[in-house]
Scaffold this motif. Sequence first.
Motif, PDB file in Angstrom:
ATOM      1  N   GLU A 157      21.162  46.735  40.514  1.00 48.08           N
ATOM      2  CA  GLU A 157      21.136  46.274  39.063  1.00 48.08           C
ATOM      3  C   GLU A 157      19.792  46.509  38.406  1.00 48.08           C
ATOM      4  OE1 GLU A 157      24.075  42.707  38.367  1.00 48.08           O
ATOM      5  OE2 GLU A 157      22.538  42.200  39.732  1.00 48.08           O
ATOM      6  N   LYS A 158      18.676  46.262  38.946  1.00 45.93           N
ATOM      7  CA  LYS A 158      17.238  46.337  38.625  1.00 45.93           C
ATOM      8  C   LYS A 158      16.921  47.937  38.480  1.00 45.93           C
ATOM      9  CE  LYS A 158      15.491  42.143  40.738  1.00 45.93           C
ATOM     10  NZ  LYS A 158      14.496  41.738  41.788  1.00 45.93           N
ATOM     11  N   ASP A 159      17.317  48.797  39.300  1.00 49.50           N
ATOM     12  CA  ASP A 159      17.133  49.977  39.242  1.00 49.50           C
ATOM     13  C   ASP A 159      17.828  50.949  38.158  1.00 49.50           C
ATOM     14  OD1 ASP A 159      15.235  50.112  41.388  1.00 49.50           O
ATOM     15  OD2 ASP A 159      16.702  50.619  43.097  1.00 49.50           O
ATOM     16  N   SER A 160      19.141  50.381  37.949  1.00 50.60           N
ATOM     17  CA  SER A 160      20.076  51.152  37.196  1.00 50.60           C
ATOM     18  C   SER A 160      20.055  50.571  35.570  1.00 50.60           C
ATOM     19  CB  SER A 160      21.535  50.950  37.747  1.00 50.60           C
ATOM     20  OG  SER A 160      21.965  49.402  37.487  1.00 50.60           O
ATOM     21  N   GLY A 161      19.411  49.171  35.616  1.00 51.91           N
ATOM     22  CA  GLY A 161      19.286  48.530  34.373  1.00 51.91           C
ATOM     23  C   GLY A 161      20.615  48.137  33.795  1.00 51.91           C
ATOM     24  N   ILE A 162      21.773  48.130  34.681  1.00 51.40           N
ATOM     25  CA  ILE A 162      22.926  47.637  34.329  1.00 51.40           C
ATOM     26  C   ILE A 162      23.124  46.338  34.972  1.00 51.40           C
ATOM     27  CG2 ILE A 162      25.640  48.283  34.237  1.00 51.40           C
ATOM     28  CD1 ILE A 162      24.548  51.198  34.465  1.00 51.40           C
ATOM     29  N   ARG A 163      23.685  45.300  34.268  1.00 54.84           N
ATOM     30  CA  ARG A 163      23.993  44.016  35.033  1.00 54.84           C
ATOM     31  C   ARG A 163      25.529  44.218  35.458  1.00 54.84           C
ATOM     32  NH1 ARG A 163      25.873  38.925  31.723  1.00 54.84           N
ATOM     33  NH2 ARG A 163      26.326  37.198  33.202  1.00 54.84           N
ATOM     34  N   ILE A 164      25.783  43.497  36.448  1.00 51.80           N
ATOM     35  CA  ILE A 164      27.275  43.406  37.266  1.00 51.80           C
ATOM     36  C   ILE A 164      27.450  41.954  37.052  1.00 51.80           C
ATOM     37  CG2 ILE A 164      28.764  43.652  39.213  1.00 51.80           C
ATOM     38  CD1 ILE A 164      26.875  45.789  40.278  1.00 51.80           C
ATOM     39  N   ARG A 165      28.456  41.940  35.910  1.00 60.67           N
ATOM     40  CA  ARG A 165      28.894  40.735  35.675  1.00 60.67           C
ATOM     41  C   ARG A 165      30.330  40.287  36.241  1.00 60.67           C
ATOM     42  NH1 ARG A 165      31.719  37.769  31.261  1.00 60.67           N
ATOM     43  NH2 ARG A 165      32.002  39.733  29.933  1.00 60.67           N
ATOM     44  N   LEU A 166      30.630  39.178  36.838  1.00 60.41           N
ATOM     45  CA  LEU A 166      31.748  38.838  37.899  1.00 60.41           C
ATOM     46  C   LEU A 166      32.481  38.080  36.875  1.00 60.41           C
ATOM     47  CD1 LEU A 166      30.191  37.888  41.171  1.00 60.41           C
ATOM     48  CD2 LEU A 166      30.880  40.356  40.599  1.00 60.41           C
ATOM     49  N   CYS A 167      33.917  38.184  36.507  1.00 59.80           N
ATOM     50  CA  CYS A 167      34.918  37.611  35.756  1.00 59.80           C
ATOM     51  C   CYS A 167      35.138  36.461  36.554  1.00 59.80           C
ATOM     52  CB  CYS A 167      36.060  38.170  35.188  1.00 59.80           C
ATOM     53  SG  CYS A 167      37.165  39.172  36.893  1.00 59.80           S
ATOM     54  N   LYS A 168      35.896  35.506  35.792  1.00 52.34           N
ATOM     55  CA  LYS A 168      36.320  34.522  36.628  1.00 52.34           C
ATOM     56  C   LYS A 168      37.326  34.541  37.611  1.00 52.34           C
ATOM     57  CE  LYS A 168      38.161  29.694  35.035  1.00 52.34           C
ATOM     58  NZ  LYS A 168      38.887  28.958  34.019  1.00 52.34           N
ATOM     59  N   PRO A 169      37.305  33.747  38.750  1.00 49.56           N
ATOM     60  CA  PRO A 169      38.386  33.985  39.828  1.00 49.56           C
ATOM     61  C   PRO A 169      39.764  33.763  39.242  1.00 49.56           C
ATOM     62  CG  PRO A 169      36.579  32.845  40.516  1.00 49.56           C
ATOM     63  CD  PRO A 169      36.262  32.982  39.046  1.00 49.56           C
ATOM     64  N   ARG A 170      40.705  34.443  39.871  1.00 53.11           N
ATOM     65  CA  ARG A 170      41.929  34.394  39.761  1.00 53.11           C
ATOM     66  C   ARG A 170      42.381  34.508  38.074  1.00 53.11           C
ATOM     67  NH1 ARG A 170      40.815  30.976  43.237  1.00 53.11           N
ATOM     68  NH2 ARG A 170      40.401  29.305  41.940  1.00 53.11           N
ATOM     69  N   SER A 171      41.445  35.367  37.393  1.00 52.95           N
ATOM     70  CA  SER A 171      41.790  35.649  35.809  1.00 52.95           C
ATOM     71  C   SER A 171      41.765  36.976  35.690  1.00 52.95           C
ATOM     72  CB  SER A 171      40.787  34.746  34.972  1.00 52.95           C
ATOM     73  OG  SER A 171      40.811  33.440  35.125  1.00 52.95           O
ATOM     74  N   PRO A 172      42.571  37.970  36.109  1.00 53.42           N
ATOM     75  CA  PRO A 172      42.499  39.177  35.735  1.00 53.42           C
ATOM     76  C   PRO A 172      42.416  39.515  34.235  1.00 53.42           C
ATOM     77  CG  PRO A 172      44.537  38.676  36.456  1.00 53.42           C
ATOM     78  CD  PRO A 172      43.820  37.391  36.717  1.00 53.42           C
ATOM     79  N   GLU A 173      43.156  38.833  33.661  1.00 52.56           N
ATOM     80  CA  GLU A 173      43.133  39.190  32.094  1.00 52.56           C
ATOM     81  C   GLU A 173      41.801  39.334  31.213  1.00 52.56           C
ATOM     82  OE1 GLU A 173      43.447  34.624  32.550  1.00 52.56           O
ATOM     83  OE2 GLU A 173      44.452  36.493  33.382  1.00 52.56           O
ATOM     84  N   THR A 174      40.657  38.650  32.035  1.00 51.44           N
ATOM     85  CA  THR A 174      39.448  38.981  31.662  1.00 51.44           C
ATOM     86  C   THR A 174      38.740  40.164  31.322  1.00 51.44           C
ATOM     87  OG1 THR A 174      39.012  36.654  32.694  1.00 51.44           O
ATOM     88  CG2 THR A 174      36.742  37.988  31.748  1.00 51.44           C
ATOM     89  N   LYS A 175      39.359  41.175  32.457  1.00 53.03           N
ATOM     90  CA  LYS A 175      39.151  42.386  32.241  1.00 53.03           C
ATOM     91  C   LYS A 175      40.414  43.298  32.171  1.00 53.03           C
ATOM     92  CE  LYS A 175      39.236  42.620  37.422  1.00 53.03           C
ATOM     93  NZ  LYS A 175      40.528  43.061  37.677  1.00 53.03           N
ATOM     94  N   GLY A 176      41.033  42.608  31.364  1.00 50.20           N
ATOM     95  CA  GLY A 176      42.456  43.050  30.727  1.00 50.20           C
ATOM     96  C   GLY A 176      42.642  44.579  30.372  1.00 50.20           C
ATOM     97  N   LYS A 177      41.420  45.285  29.909  1.00 51.25           N
ATOM     98  CA  LYS A 177      41.771  46.612  29.584  1.00 51.25           C
ATOM     99  C   LYS A 177      41.642  47.551  30.915  1.00 51.25           C
ATOM    100  CE  LYS A 177      39.091  45.462  25.443  1.00 51.25           C
ATOM    101  NZ  LYS A 177      37.848  45.386  24.651  1.00 51.25           N
ATOM    102  N   VAL A 178      40.815  47.178  31.804  1.00 51.58           N
ATOM    103  CA  VAL A 178      41.018  48.258  33.030  1.00 51.58           C
ATOM    104  C   VAL A 178      42.306  47.805  33.939  1.00 51.58           C
ATOM    105  CG1 VAL A 178      39.785  46.585  34.559  1.00 51.58           C
ATOM    106  CG2 VAL A 178      39.599  49.050  35.180  1.00 51.58           C
ATOM    107  N   GLU A 179      42.699  46.504  33.604  1.00 50.52           N
ATOM    108  CA  GLU A 179      43.974  46.097  34.174  1.00 50.52           C
ATOM    109  C   GLU A 179      45.135  47.001  33.776  1.00 50.52           C
ATOM    110  OE1 GLU A 179      44.890  44.234  36.834  1.00 50.52           O
ATOM    111  OE2 GLU A 179      42.769  43.147  37.028  1.00 50.52           O
ATOM    112  N   VAL A 180      45.051  47.253  32.534  1.00 53.00           N
ATOM    113  CA  VAL A 180      46.106  48.026  31.639  1.00 53.00           C
ATOM    114  C   VAL A 180      45.846  49.421  32.091  1.00 53.00           C
ATOM    115  CG1 VAL A 180      46.823  49.138  29.456  1.00 53.00           C
ATOM    116  CG2 VAL A 180      46.378  46.683  29.562  1.00 53.00           C
ATOM    117  N   SER A 181      44.493  49.932  32.210  1.00 51.44           N
ATOM    118  CA  SER A 181      44.382  51.345  32.820  1.00 51.44           C
ATOM    119  C   SER A 181      44.971  51.434  34.340  1.00 51.44           C
ATOM    120  CB  SER A 181      42.858  51.550  33.009  1.00 51.44           C
ATOM    121  OG  SER A 181      42.394  52.804  33.316  1.00 51.44           O
ATOM    122  N   ASN A 182      45.124  50.443  34.976  1.00 57.28           N
ATOM    123  CA  ASN A 182      45.614  50.708  36.303  1.00 57.28           C
ATOM    124  C   ASN A 182      47.103  51.082  36.267  1.00 57.28           C
ATOM    125  OD1 ASN A 182      43.309  50.207  37.852  1.00 57.28           O
ATOM    126  ND2 ASN A 182      43.807  48.149  38.264  1.00 57.28           N
TER     127      ASN A 182
END
Length: 412
Positions: free
Chosen positions: A223-248
């Motif tokens: 994360e430090k070297d890339s400058g990108i934060r990896i944020r974890l969505c709430k457990p058992r809540s796939p709708e939080t990242k619903g756009k990639v779920e639709v992509s699947n």
Amino acid sequence: MRADILKEVASIKMSTDIKPNFSALAADFKASRNTIKRYYNMKEDENPKKKRTYKSVFDPYEDFIRERAQNVAGCTYAALFMLLNDRYPEQKGLAKYGAFTAFCRRKKIIIGRNDGKAHVLFETAPGHQLQVDWKEDLTVHTIDGKELYFNILSATLGASRYHVYIHTIGKTRSDFFRCVRMALMKIGGSVDEILTDNMAAIVKITSETKSGRKKYPDVLQWEKDSGIRIRLCKPRSPETKGKVEVSNKFVDRIMVYDGLLKDEDELKKKISLIMREANEQKNSGIGLSPLSVFEMREKQCLRPLPDMKLLEAYEKAGETRKVPNTLLVGFNGRNYSVPTDYIGRLVRIVGEDSEVVIYYNEKEIARHKVSDKKTNYLPDHYKQALRQTIGSKVTDDELEELAKKNLEAYEI
């Protein structure tokens, strides 16, 4: 067809030879005079209402469509339509997707199911977020029956819904770092954060933290070297990242090619085709294709790519492969054996000078000399497999002799 009219005209025919008054009968039954006349003149075995015959450009492919729909788990109308256009280019453009779904409904080829859950829409700023998820443990077969096991890292930009699919065999932390780097390169820029779930490659479940999750040290450093934060969505809540779920759901389209592929290279080409289709298809939520929105609004908002050489250092050298029943795993166009205990497991293959070393969970399990031969069995591996095959029917000496004879066929 009016049963009451049929009954009346049949009674008239039986009781008299006099032609009836069609106008009077039409008034009595509140029907057209022509209808009464047509019923009267109809033969006994004739159906007064002919069933309409529908013709469709998809008729010649009905058996193929039905077979795919019935035998491919997770099949969708969209996947079938894409497969038809790809496999039978002569019919491409003759009918649109709506005509195809209407054809399937008319032929009672019903697939797909709504889960009944609510999924609200939400938007993110352009260039801010990349949603990432595994489409995991996928298996398709080639034309000659060979099994191809693989995973796909599915990545979707939050604002434009632009999709990137990266083929991979393993799902290790090294595979995650490599796939994310490749996704960023395909997008052509970087984002503020990556949103994902509790990938085993990224976090471990622990009681040390309040959330019960803890990122691995090298993930924090990445994360430090890339400058990108990896944020974890709430457990058992796939709708939080619903756009990639639709992509699947687009990735599911690869399953309609089961049994129709030549080799792994063609599999990768089909994944690229699906990615292009996903990005060119109009999104009902935004009214434009992801590619259009990406080019117009999000591309210019991406941050410059991080140091790719620095990120490559997080990717351990080698390739990941799943061990088949033959014990042979591929590396640089050649096949090398492993012990029978590792059938069905994922191993990592590394080229070291003049040798090929194979690891399982960082434990070395096989070491071969680099070879020009297509097939390379170590004698002990071959004898293990042979013993499992023939059991205790032969002595150790007979097994040794049989193994030696068979290996000579491979010039080993």
